[in-house]
Design a protein around this motif. Structure first.
Motif, PDB file in Angstrom:
ATOM      1  N   PRO A  59       0.821  -1.218   0.000  1.00 14.10           N
ATOM      2  CA  PRO A  59       0.000   0.000   0.000  1.00 14.10           C
ATOM      3  C   PRO A  59       0.858   1.273   0.000  1.00 14.10           C
ATOM      4  O   PRO A  59       1.950   1.306   0.570  1.00 14.10           O
ATOM      5  CB  PRO A  59      -0.802  -0.111   1.302  1.00 14.10           C
ATOM      6  N   ALA A  60       0.341   2.308  -0.625  1.00 18.79           N
ATOM      7  CA  ALA A  60       1.039   3.590  -0.719  1.00 18.79           C
ATOM      8  C   ALA A  60       1.467   4.060   0.672  1.00 18.79           C
ATOM      9  O   ALA A  60       0.708   3.975   1.638  1.00 18.79           O
ATOM     10  CB  ALA A  60       0.132   4.624  -1.374  1.00 18.79           C
ATOM     11  N   GLY A  61       2.689   4.532   0.759  1.00 13.75           N
ATOM     12  CA  GLY A  61       3.215   5.053   2.017  1.00 13.75           C
ATOM     13  C   GLY A  61       3.875   4.013   2.905  1.00 13.75           C
ATOM     14  O   GLY A  61       4.482   4.363   3.912  1.00 13.75           O
ATOM     15  N   PHE A  62       3.766   2.730   2.551  1.00 10.80           N
ATOM     16  CA  PHE A  62       4.331   1.672   3.382  1.00 10.80           C
ATOM     17  C   PHE A  62       5.533   0.983   2.741  1.00 10.80           C
ATOM     18  O   PHE A  62       6.095   0.067   3.327  1.00 10.80           O
ATOM     19  CB  PHE A  62       3.267   0.627   3.717  1.00 10.80           C
ATOM     20  N   GLY A  63       5.925   1.373   1.555  1.00 11.74           N
ATOM     21  CA  GLY A  63       6.999   0.721   0.822  1.00 11.74           C
ATOM     22  C   GLY A  63       8.384   1.099   1.296  1.00 11.74           C
ATOM     23  O   GLY A  63       9.124   1.795   0.612  1.00 11.74           O
ATOM     24  N   LYS A  64       8.731   0.640   2.484  1.00 10.70           N
ATOM     25  CA  LYS A  64      10.028   0.944   3.079  1.00 10.70           C
ATOM     26  C   LYS A  64      10.711  -0.345   3.500  1.00 10.70           C
ATOM     27  O   LYS A  64      10.041  -1.284   3.949  1.00 10.70           O
ATOM     28  CB  LYS A  64       9.839   1.833   4.307  1.00 10.70           C
ATOM     29  N   PRO A  65      12.034  -0.400   3.399  1.00 16.84           N
ATOM     30  CA  PRO A  65      12.745  -1.581   3.910  1.00 16.84           C
ATOM     31  C   PRO A  65      12.503  -1.753   5.408  1.00 16.84           C
ATOM     32  O   PRO A  65      12.322  -0.779   6.140  1.00 16.84           O
ATOM     33  CB  PRO A  65      14.212  -1.277   3.622  1.00 16.84           C
ATOM     34  N   VAL A  66      12.511  -2.998   5.833  1.00 18.73           N
ATOM     35  CA  VAL A  66      12.263  -3.337   7.230  1.00 18.73           C
ATOM     36  C   VAL A  66      13.306  -2.688   8.143  1.00 18.73           C
ATOM     37  O   VAL A  66      14.471  -2.564   7.786  1.00 18.73           O
ATOM     38  CB  VAL A  66      12.240  -4.878   7.413  1.00 18.73           C
ATOM     39  N   GLN A  67      12.862  -2.254   9.318  1.00 23.35           N
ATOM     40  CA  GLN A  67      13.741  -1.713  10.351  1.00 23.35           C
ATOM     41  C   GLN A  67      13.250  -2.180  11.703  1.00 23.35           C
ATOM     42  O   GLN A  67      12.058  -2.383  11.911  1.00 23.35           O
ATOM     43  CB  GLN A  67      13.726  -0.185  10.348  1.00 23.35           C
ATOM     44  N   GLY A  68      14.173  -2.342  12.606  1.00 23.64           N
ATOM     45  CA  GLY A  68      13.807  -2.649  13.980  1.00 23.64           C
ATOM     46  C   GLY A  68      13.268  -4.046  14.207  1.00 23.64           C
ATOM     47  O   GLY A  68      12.585  -4.276  15.198  1.00 23.64           O
TER      48      GLY A  68
END
Length: 139
Positions: A64-73
């Motif tokens: 979904p738009a706005g969630f396309g980030k590499p995993v962190q934490g």
């Protein structure tokens, strides 16, 4: 609700490197592979559960738009029978860099931490007897 499966999907821009990391060092096998997604499984022995995990390109259009980030934490716990042997295999002989050196914790773990190519932490653990302070907190 009855679940048929539950596993983490790790968003990473380093899919091929992460695939190789989990297959080489932790015995996972590729069960599906596309350029944007890899499904991994580690079949359990007689008394071990099957473990699954997947790798996903965070730019894939199913995110979904706005969630396309590499995993962190994220920290994955891999419980093993002999953490000292795994330290020798992965760090001493294998050359993986420890993010946390091998040590024994009062809360009942002997463990060390390494990181996958995308920065996901892998906590390799053997349970040990906790200190008296922590023993009372177990149910």
């Amino acid at each position: 609700m009855k679940l048929s499966s539950c596993y983490p999907v790790l968003a990473t821009t380093r899919i091929a490197e992460s695939r190789d990391f989990y297959t080489t060092w932790f015995g996972f096998e590729v069960v599906f592979e596309a350029q944007w997604y890899v499904s991994l499984r580690r079949a359990g022995a007689d008394d071990e559960p099957t473990c699954e995990l997947a790798l996903l390109d965070p730019a894939h259009p199913t995110i979904p738009a706005g969630f396309g980030k590499p995993v962190q934490g994220v920290l994955l716990n891999f419980e093993v029978a002999d953490v000292d042997a795994e330290w020798d295999r992965l760090v001493t002989s294998g050359g993986l860099r420890p993010e946390l050196e091998l040590r024994t914790e009062d809360f009942g773990q002997r463990h060390f931490i390494v990181a996958d190519p995308g920065g996901v932490l892998i906590d390799v653990i053997t349970e040990v007897a906790p200190s008296a302070e922590f023993a009372a907190q177990f149910t």
